[in-house]
Scaffold this motif. Sequence first.
Motif, PDB file in Angstrom:
ATOM      1  N   PHE A   8       0.865  -1.070  -0.095  1.00 57.82           N
ATOM      2  CA  PHE A   8       0.229  -0.225   0.238  1.00 57.82           C
ATOM      3  C   PHE A   8       0.608   1.287  -0.222  1.00 57.82           C
ATOM      4  N   SER A  12       0.997   3.670  -2.619  1.00 55.08           N
ATOM      5  CA  SER A  12       0.389   5.713  -2.585  1.00 55.08           C
ATOM      6  C   SER A  12       1.889   6.126  -3.017  1.00 55.08           C
ATOM      7  N   CYS A  42       7.439   7.379   4.969  1.00 55.01           N
ATOM      8  CA  CYS A  42       6.220   6.071   5.464  1.00 55.01           C
ATOM      9  C   CYS A  42       7.191   5.183   5.486  1.00 55.01           C
TER      10      CYS A  42
END
Length: 421
Positions: A8, A12, A42
């Motif tokens: 993810f 993103s 992240c």
Amino acid sequence: MQALVYSFIALSAAGLGALAYFGLTFTPANAILLAVVFGCVCVVLMERVLRQRAENRLERAIEDLSRLLSTDAQAGAVLGQRINAIADLNPGQRLETVEADISVLGTVIRQVAEAVAEVEDKVAKANAARPSGTHSPDARMIAAPPPPPATPVSAPDPEPVIPLEVLRQALDENRLVHHIRPVVRLPQRRAVGYDLVPRLMLEDGELAESSDFMPRRGGKDLVRLIEATGLAEAVAIARRSRTGGQPAMLHIPLSRASLGDAEATEQLLATLDANRAIASALTFLISESNWLELTTRERAVVEQIARKGAGFSIANMRSLRIDIADAAALGVRSLRVDATRFIASPEKFTDFHISDIANYMARFEVSLMATGIGNERQIVELLDNDIILVQGDYIAAPGPVRADLVLESARPAQQLRRAEL
């Protein structure tokens, strides 16, 4: 799961790069750099969260291990004390003494057997020498069976001074009052609970103790009435003290007269259902003899009472050699022993050392309480052996409850001076 999270993050970052290139007219290099920076940030944040979780799990595991090691250390200390006590017994010397006693006893038994054989031979020769139909007086004495031993007659329990008729009339006239006796915790001597003590107000204004009027044979309806009145009084005190910000733990007398009656148990359970908020502040005080004689049905009632949040305290314990785990499962919170007898002869109560029994019972969340405290020396000795719950006239005698905490309907006509709870 981590692979899915990282996927993810990559998607993103790619989406953010595409948005920067197509929507914000970034150059391809700037868009790719933005996507890479966002992905790195992240990933760093994710790794930080995972590291914090791992550290928290490791801290909890270390705390659990510390508790287990502490418990093992305590068990090792108890085992060491036991081993030292056994080592101090000097079994070799004791065995030698026992062997010597057995040898002496064997010699005495052999001599007695020889003497009996000689007597039997003499009696047989004397009977053979006499004509038939006559018997020696000595032979009659030997052949006569010994008289049966006298059967001891157990003394009946003393009857109460006040007869049932007078007690029934006093209850009809609402002359039953309930006082409280505090249970304190050492060494601060701060009250942690109160025993509800029923007393009977006589016509001359004096107060009779429960031992003077509680029926011992018959009168179970009066016992149930007294115990039901005590429960109603305790509920009122517990609710009003809790509302006033000073919750009190109350010990209420209970016997098999109430546990064995269907109507009384139904009313008791209904009262607990209606007062679940303060049920944990109620402890039923039952004697050891009643507890050990519980039938299957009465035991089921005890289990229902425990499930509703109330507990039990067993009084007048003559021995602590019971299944503590089973008692704790039935809601027993404390066991009461007489302080004088327990300090004088602890071996009559338990096989544990006096300094270990309280800690052993605490493993099952059961407290050991000493009652009948008569002097300061007993308090010091109990405190040295980690027995911190005490009660007795030396600590505080029973006294009336504060006027704003009792039921209006339970107040007698002759009002007494009210003391603070």
